[in-house]
Design a protein around this motif. Structure first.
Motif, PDB file in Angstrom:
ATOM      1  N   VAL A   1       0.867  -1.134   0.148  1.00 20.98           N
ATOM      2  CA  VAL A   1      -0.004  -0.068   0.010  1.00 20.98           C
ATOM      3  C   VAL A   1       0.975   1.278   0.028  1.00 20.98           C
ATOM      4  N   CYS A   2       1.945   1.272   0.649  1.00 15.14           N
ATOM      5  CA  CYS A   2       2.888   2.410   0.841  1.00 15.14           C
ATOM      6  C   CYS A   2       3.567   2.517  -0.655  1.00 15.14           C
TER       7      CYS A   2
ATOM      8  N   LEU B   1      -6.438  13.105  -3.216  1.00 14.00           N
ATOM      9  CA  LEU B   1      -7.506  12.095  -2.981  1.00 14.00           C
ATOM     10  C   LEU B   1      -7.286  10.957  -3.164  1.00 14.00           C
ATOM     11  N   GLY B   2      -6.378  10.287  -3.984  1.00 14.09           N
ATOM     12  CA  GLY B   2      -5.886   9.129  -4.170  1.00 14.09           C
ATOM     13  C   GLY B   2      -5.353   8.651  -2.729  1.00 14.09           C
ATOM     14  N   ILE B   3      -4.389   9.451  -2.234  1.00 15.28           N
ATOM     15  CA  ILE B   3      -3.755   8.958  -0.779  1.00 15.28           C
ATOM     16  C   ILE B   3      -4.887   9.018   0.347  1.00 15.28           C
ATOM     17  N   ALA B   4      -5.944   9.832   0.236  1.00 16.21           N
ATOM     18  CA  ALA B   4      -7.094   9.683   1.107  1.00 16.21           C
ATOM     19  C   ALA B   4      -7.704   8.448   0.917  1.00 16.21           C
ATOM     20  N   TRP B   5      -7.837   8.115  -0.368  1.00 17.71           N
ATOM     21  CA  TRP B   5      -8.592   6.514  -0.593  1.00 17.71           C
ATOM     22  C   TRP B   5      -7.794   5.604   0.067  1.00 17.71           C
ATOM     23  N   PHE B   6      -6.523   5.532  -0.045  1.00 14.70           N
ATOM     24  CA  PHE B   6      -5.868   4.450   0.361  1.00 14.70           C
ATOM     25  C   PHE B   6      -5.791   4.515   2.124  1.00 14.70           C
ATOM     26  N   SER B   7      -5.731   5.800   2.501  1.00 15.44           N
ATOM     27  CA  SER B   7      -5.853   5.894   4.102  1.00 15.44           C
ATOM     28  C   SER B   7      -6.853   5.232   4.491  1.00 15.44           C
TER      29      SER B   7
ATOM     30  N   LEU C   1      -8.654 -10.209  12.436  1.00 10.49           N
ATOM     31  CA  LEU C   1      -8.876 -10.597  11.104  1.00 10.49           C
ATOM     32  C   LEU C   1      -7.724 -10.618  10.287  1.00 10.49           C
ATOM     33  N   PRO C   2      -7.440 -11.236   9.258  1.00 10.86           N
ATOM     34  CA  PRO C   2      -6.398 -11.299   8.501  1.00 10.86           C
ATOM     35  C   PRO C   2      -6.391  -9.943   7.450  1.00 10.86           C
ATOM     36  N   CYS C   3      -5.021  -9.462   7.457  1.00 13.01           N
ATOM     37  CA  CYS C   3      -4.899  -8.456   6.457  1.00 13.01           C
ATOM     38  C   CYS C   3      -5.231  -8.672   5.163  1.00 13.01           C
ATOM     39  N   SER C   4      -5.897  -7.903   4.120  1.00 10.36           N
ATOM     40  CA  SER C   4      -6.125  -8.275   2.764  1.00 10.36           C
ATOM     41  C   SER C   4      -5.685  -7.191   1.846  1.00 10.36           C
ATOM     42  N   CYS C   5      -4.527  -6.411   2.522  1.00  7.36           N
ATOM     43  CA  CYS C   5      -4.112  -5.301   1.668  1.00  7.36           C
ATOM     44  C   CYS C   5      -3.659  -5.387   0.187  1.00  7.36           C
ATOM     45  N   SER C   6      -3.376  -6.587   0.027  1.00 11.42           N
ATOM     46  CA  SER C   6      -2.826  -6.833  -1.334  1.00 11.42           C
ATOM     47  C   SER C   6      -3.762  -6.883  -2.270  1.00 11.42           C
TER      48      SER C   6
END
Length: 209
Positions: free
Chosen positions: A155-156, A184-190, A204-209
């Motif tokens: 995500v970073c 706005l893109g950074i806000a969405w990922f935040s 719960l498991p992370c599903s960042c990918s």
């Protein structure tokens, strides 16, 4: 614990510490230049890095705990760090959404986005290297938590790509709203990172990918 396993856990802890200190440095540099150049995308990127520091501290603590008892559930420190991280990301997202909309309405444009290009290029390379090492160690240890952390590090990397695209776009075209679009893109990922943090705090498991 055999030497090979101990070495892998030391590497995992070192990677977590590198992530923490790198994000502190990146946050200071990005927030400073973002403020000086009136670049909302770069400033927001810097604040995001500071929130990542709290998350990194939770990961470092998790690795230390897993060395002693790999099957133990996340403890109070980890859950607290994750909830603080989640709340921080939500607040950051709200601030960026409001400010980006306001800047776009006013037609505000940054002084320059040169430093956004520099910071994002360095960050893309750094995050890519960290991801490779975290995946390598996570697979060797069979640790889903470390592999999930590697996925979240992606995500970073995505944030860095957004910063690069918006900064380079403005630098080349002079179109002011591109900086707001990057914010706005950074806000969405935040928002996404905030949800992931609260999910992990709940087990719960992370599903960042």
């Amino acid at each position: 614990m055999n030497r090979q396993l101990e070495r892998l856990y030391r590497t995992a802890a070192l990677l977590a510490l590198i992530t923490i200190f790198y994000n502190i440095l990146e946050g200071v540099v990005s927030a400073w230049f973002g403020f000086e150049d009136e670049s909302l995308a770069l400033f927001g990127f810097g604040l995001d890095s500071f929130v990542e520091v709290v998350s990194g501290a939770g990961i470092w603590h998790m690795v230390r705990r897993q060395r002693e008892n790999p099957e133990q559930a996340p403890d109070q420190f980890e859950r607290g760090a994750l909830r603080i991280t989640g709340g921080g990301f939500y607040l950051l997202a709200a601030g960026l959404l409001f400010t980006a909309a306001y800047d776009a309405f006013r037609g505000h444009a940054p002084t320059t986005t040169f430093w956004g290009i520099v910071v994002s290029c360095i960050s893309i390379l750094s995050m890519w290297l960290l991801i490779q090492q975290k995946v390598k160690v996570g697979k060797a240890l069979g640790s889903q938590a470390i592999l999930a952390d590697a996925a979240c590090t992606k995500v970073c990397l995505y944030l860095s790509v957004i910063l690069l695209v918006s900064s380079a776009g403005y630098y080349l075209t002079g179109i002011g709203w591109l900086d707001s679009a990057g914010a706005l893109g950074i806000a969405w990922f935040s928002l996404k990172e905030g949800k992931e943090a609260f999910d992990k705090a709940s087990g719960l498991p992370c599903s960042c990918s």
